[in-house]
Design a protein around this motif. Structure first.
Motif, PDB file in Angstrom:
ATOM      1  N   ASP A 214      36.616  41.891  51.428  1.00  0.00           N
ATOM      2  CA  ASP A 214      37.380  40.666  51.198  1.00  0.00           C
ATOM      3  C   ASP A 214      37.370  40.333  49.708  1.00  0.00           C
ATOM      4  O   ASP A 214      37.106  41.201  48.868  1.00  0.00           O
ATOM      5  CB  ASP A 214      36.825  39.518  52.051  1.00  0.00           C
ATOM      6  CG  ASP A 214      35.311  39.385  51.937  1.00  0.00           C
ATOM      7  OD1 ASP A 214      34.764  39.793  50.893  1.00  0.00           O
ATOM      8  OD2 ASP A 214      34.681  38.880  52.877  1.00  0.00           O
ATOM      9  N   ASP A 215      37.622  39.071  49.384  1.00  0.00           N
ATOM     10  CA  ASP A 215      37.706  38.682  47.974  1.00  0.00           C
ATOM     11  C   ASP A 215      36.395  38.885  47.223  1.00  0.00           C
ATOM     12  O   ASP A 215      36.389  39.008  46.000  1.00  0.00           O
ATOM     13  CB  ASP A 215      38.129  37.206  47.870  1.00  0.00           C
ATOM     14  CG  ASP A 215      39.584  37.005  48.252  1.00  0.00           C
ATOM     15  OD1 ASP A 215      40.325  38.003  48.263  1.00  0.00           O
ATOM     16  OD2 ASP A 215      39.973  35.862  48.553  1.00  0.00           O
TER      17      ASP A 215
ATOM     18  N   CYS B 151      40.515  36.682  52.464  1.00  0.00           N
ATOM     19  CA  CYS B 151      41.289  37.763  51.835  1.00  0.00           C
ATOM     20  C   CYS B 151      42.531  37.179  51.168  1.00  0.00           C
ATOM     21  O   CYS B 151      43.659  37.619  51.435  1.00  0.00           O
ATOM     22  CB  CYS B 151      41.674  38.825  52.861  1.00  0.00           C
ATOM     23  SG  CYS B 151      40.293  39.760  53.523  1.00  0.00           S
TER      24      CYS B 151
ATOM     25  N   LEU C  93      43.563  37.340  48.061  1.00  0.00           N
ATOM     26  CA  LEU C  93      44.268  38.252  47.165  1.00  0.00           C
ATOM     27  C   LEU C  93      45.055  39.297  47.952  1.00  0.00           C
ATOM     28  O   LEU C  93      46.166  39.669  47.568  1.00  0.00           O
ATOM     29  CB  LEU C  93      43.271  38.919  46.218  1.00  0.00           C
ATOM     30  CG  LEU C  93      43.878  39.576  44.977  1.00  0.00           C
ATOM     31  CD1 LEU C  93      42.981  39.376  43.766  1.00  0.00           C
ATOM     32  CD2 LEU C  93      44.103  41.059  45.186  1.00  0.00           C
TER      33      LEU C  93
ATOM     34  N   SER D 162      39.157  35.473  41.547  1.00  0.00           N
ATOM     35  CA  SER D 162      40.081  34.755  42.422  1.00  0.00           C
ATOM     36  C   SER D 162      39.706  33.305  42.667  1.00  0.00           C
ATOM     37  O   SER D 162      40.593  32.469  42.846  1.00  0.00           O
ATOM     38  CB  SER D 162      40.169  35.478  43.777  1.00  0.00           C
ATOM     39  OG  SER D 162      38.892  35.514  44.408  1.00  0.00           O
TER      40      SER D 162
ATOM     41  N   ASP E 127      33.872  33.605  43.456  1.00  0.00           N
ATOM     42  CA  ASP E 127      34.605  34.518  44.349  1.00  0.00           C
ATOM     43  C   ASP E 127      34.105  34.448  45.784  1.00  0.00           C
ATOM     44  O   ASP E 127      33.982  35.472  46.467  1.00  0.00           O
ATOM     45  CB  ASP E 127      34.533  35.950  43.817  1.00  0.00           C
ATOM     46  CG  ASP E 127      35.361  36.141  42.562  1.00  0.00           C
ATOM     47  OD1 ASP E 127      36.509  35.651  42.542  1.00  0.00           O
ATOM     48  OD2 ASP E 127      34.871  36.758  41.606  1.00  0.00           O
TER      49      ASP E 127
END
Length: 796
Positions: free
Chosen positions: A477-478, A536, A538, A619, A732
């Motif tokens: 994930d991110d 997720c 991004l 992110s 993040d």
């Protein structure tokens, strides 16, 4: 077709050389047409149930081509017609998916007539009149098709030679795929199952280098001569009988094709066909008479009159890693560069590089300064022998001499060159210039808020050629992307001090979003909470701007856990090639990057004895005051009257100083104080209308004032608590990157080391002048972006 049936149908061994044409089962044109239409319908489908199987039809279609190359000829004809129809009706959403499918089929085709090559080339050339990203993808494929038309089979040859690390003197390029998965997502036996499926299915299964050499020779000769002048089964049997002696023929084929590429369209392939025809006859005469015991192969002639052989494109060599340590990714790369398989003259290291680059020092170099404090000690010894006074001989201890431990500690280790050479500086600056010049919208110092994507492939300078390409695929994930951004940033800082990988390795980054708890809509496209984004985010953004990425890669988020469970329950001996096939397709055709800015954050603590910490995020950054954080059940139980009475005092007062950004480039410095229980800072837009390359700052549970904006858009922000309260910072969405007792944070884009090198070189001659961008600095990216490859970049 169900998922299980599709996955099970792929158990055909890829090493078989089966004949095509009338010798094998051939799909009809109507069957291929229906399969293509099904893929296009799947691309446009937005139903939640379709997310579970998206990408399966594309994979099944390519399996038909892989199992019988004669189908690729039909597929090429069908897709060319569909592309020409999409051009007439201006259906641009179909162009890039169909184009990727077309080129992938062209590469695997055993033979294509020249008129079909011309139609493909003419269509790609017409894409140059369209806007981004169609002209960028069209330019890339136009060049490839021009090369393939006059030198048939060269794309297949180059791909196999580079991906399988076949040694030769004419095409010294190598590629390696590294798959790094987040252990927080792939815990337990799932990681080992994926390791077995990826590594066993990579590199064409159990094929050895001689098998790949035979495939290159067979495919090149068939592509050049065709059915009329080449008999596929006869050639395959002859190559099998040759055994170890196939390598000289392989070297000759590679040399012939590369020489033809250098000549271009001058000879129009006549000399190449003549040379490969002569080589075809030599191979047949080299074998003994047992070759002709096959039915119908009793005469030797240069003519074919038969059918061509099945030569599927093997998957590239892959390695799977559970990414537990931050520096592991660069350690694996360094080992690969220094491995024996890359010991040719193009990858050899100088004695200084061997001394400077010690793997034992790698973790310390890639760790942030906060984790590894450095203590300055005054010393009069420079550590350089030539600085010793005259007449003083340096004490040298032989590595093998002396058995006492005290003598061993006197050995001087190789020092670090703290001042990079001009060549090293130029390598870093060229990277920054390449990123500025290749992205859409030109270069510049980051004055535009439009996110950059795509690569033009037309650098305006002569760049040093790197013969090794590392295709790094991260899964998770991110959090795993934040980890990648941190590793990439510290690598660039390290390379600015001591250059090694930048001069030799071309980095390509890929991302497969997989949630810890997958659902049919994972990656989630809509945030379930206004203060909490999708795990997720991004990946959802990449699927939003590139539909082909959403169809083929985002769908893996729900498929990968199912594949791991199926493999665990069935305990099948044969590895499942589905995931490695999709990764192979992604790294081969996903060559258009989307650039994401890496942001640095300076964290100051309330305890003055603690040093300031510098870290990076990609992110998301979350700021929380723990004493004001309420659970959902507590909020639900609170009455309306209680909410009204406590609404104005819930939270701590923070000061916010930021630079408000605008599309016009007229940034304005602003400041304010606000009472809030937390702050959400996101670098990923939630929808297409807000797709700006900047940070969005949102405050939790804040009573909006007339003079206060609901969201702040900025690239530089400083937040400081004005009360005796501290907050918690999470980077993040990763609980492993949490900082407590924080008093203030300062966020700004990370500066590219290449830009810093240029500014440092200019500062030596500025003589007190006002600092402003001049020379190369005007055309370089100030910020350090992380490029994530997709199929199209950004489709507006």
């Amino acid at each position: 077709m169900t998922n299980k049936a599709a996955w099970d149908s792929s158990s055909i061994p890829p090493s078989s050389m089966e004949p095509m044409g009338n010798c094998a089962q051939l799909a009809s044109e109507s069957d291929i047409y229906r399969s293509v239409q099904a893929v296009l319908r799947e691309l446009e489908s937005q139903h939640p149930s379709s997310m579970l199987n998206k990408g399966m039809l594309r994979w099944t279609l390519h399996k038909k081509v892989r199992n019988n190359p004669a189908n690729s000829l039909i597929l090429v004809r069908v897709i060319v017609k569909e592309l020409e129809r999409a051009e007439r009706v201006d259906c641009r959403t179909h162009i890039i998916p169909l184009l990727h499918t077309l080129i992938y089929a062209v590469i695997q085709s055993a033979y294509l007539p020249d008129d079909l090559y011309k139609r493909v080339y003419d269509f790609c050339k017409r894409l140059l009149t369209l806007p981004q990203p169609y002209c960028t993808v069209g330019l890339s494929y136009t060049r490839r098709m021009k090369t393939e038309r006059y030198t048939p089979g060269v794309l297949y040859q180059r791909m196999v030679v580079a991906e399988q690390s076949l040694k030769n003197d004419y095409h010294p390029f190598q590629e390696r795929v590294f798959v790094f998965a987040d252990p927080a997502v792939f815990s337990g036996p799932h990681g080992e199952v994926l390791r077995g499926d990826i590594e066993a299915s990579g590199s064409g299964g159990y094929l050895n280098p001689l098998d790949h050499m035979r495939s290159v020779v067979q495919h090149s000769i068939q592509a050049a001569l065709g059915e009329e002048l080449c008999h596929g089964p006869k050639l395959a049997q002859a190559l099998k009988e040759i055994g170890q002696d196939v390598e000289p023929y392989f070297q000759e084929v590679v040399a012939s094709l590369e020489q033809s590429v250098e000549e271009g369209s001058k000879g129009e392939g006549v000399l190449l066909r003549g040379r490969l025809g002569q080589l075809y006859r030599e191979i047949l005469t080299h074998t003994d008479t047992s070759v002709w015991a096959l039915p119908g192969l009793d005469t030797l002639s240069s003519g074919g009159g038969g059918c061509l052989c099945d030569l599927p494109l093997p998957n590239p060599e892959m390695s799977f890693h559970l990414w537990r340590e931050d520096e592991e990714i660069w350690r694996e790369l360094a080992k690969c560069v220094r491995s024996s398989s890359m010991s040719s003259e193009h990858f050899c290291l100088t004695q200084d590089q061997e001394t400077d680059f010690d793997l034992a020092d790698l973790p310390a170099d890639l760790t942030s300064s906060s984790a590894m404090p450095r203590h300055s000690v005054m010393s009069t010894d420079s550590g350089i022998e030539r600085d010793l006074p005259p007449g003083v001989e340096p004490s040298v201890v032989e590595p093998s001499g002396g058995s006492e431990e005290g003598e061993a500690r006197l050995t001087r280790r190789g020092g670090i060159k703290m001042r990079p050479s001009v060549t090293d500086n130029m390598a870093l600056m060229q990277d920054a210039l390449e990123e500025s010049g290749s992205v859409a919208g030109g270069g510049g110092g980051g004055g535009t808020l439009h996110r950059k994507a795509g690569c033009s492939g037309t650098p305006s300078f002569s760049k040093q050629q790197r013969h090794f390409t590392a295709r790094i695929v991260v899964m998770g994930d991110d959090r795993v992307l934040g980890k990648l951004a941190k590793a990439f940033y510290f690598l660039r800082k390290r390379e600015a001090r001591r250059l090694f990988l930048t001069m030799k390795v071309n980095f390509q980054f890929y991302y497969i979003p997989v949630c810890e708890d997958p659902s049919p809509t994972c990656p989630v496209k809509e945030s379930p909470s206004p203060t909490r984004e999708s795990p997720c985010a991004l990946g959802s953004y990449l699927g939003m701007v590139d539909p082909w990425y959403d169809c083929n890669i985002n769908s893996l988020g729900s498929m990968i856990p199912k594949l791991a469970k199926m493999s665990n329950s069935s305990k099948q001996a044969e590895p499942n090639p589905f995931l490695s096939d999709v990764i192979s397709y992604y790294v081969r055709t996903g060559l258009q990057p989307v650039y994401f800015t890496i942001y640095s954050v300076k964290i100051c603590f309330s305890n003055l004895t603690k040093d300031l910490v510098e870290d990076v995020f990609l992110s998301h950054l979350e700021l929380d005051f723990p004493e004001f954080k309420q659970s959902p059940t507590t909020l639900k139980a609170t009455t309306i009257k209680q909410k009204k009475n406590t609404g104005d005092v819930c939270g701590a007062v923070v000061s916010v100083n930021y630079k408000k950004v605008s599309l016009s480039g007229r940034d304005v410095d602003k400041g304010m104080s606000v009472r809030t229980s937390g702050v959400q800072i996101s670098a990923i837009p939630s929808n297409e209308t807000e797709d700006l390359n900047c940070l969005t700052v949102a405050f939790n549970e804040t009573k909006a004032k007339n003079s206060m904006e609901a969201k702040i858009r900025t690239c530089n922000v400083k937040i400081r608590t004005l009360e005796m309260k501290t907050f918690i910072v999470t980077l993040d969405k990763d609980s492993r990157r949490t900082f407590k007792d924080v008093q203030s944070i300062e966020i700004a884009p990370c500066l590219d080391p290449g830009y810093c090198v240029q500014k440092t070189m200019r500062s030596k001659f500025s003589l007190g002048e006002v600092e402003r961008d001049a020379g190369l600095s005007k055309y370089m990216n100030k910020g350090l972006p992380l490029p994530i490859n997709t199929f199209a970049g950004i489709i507006n």
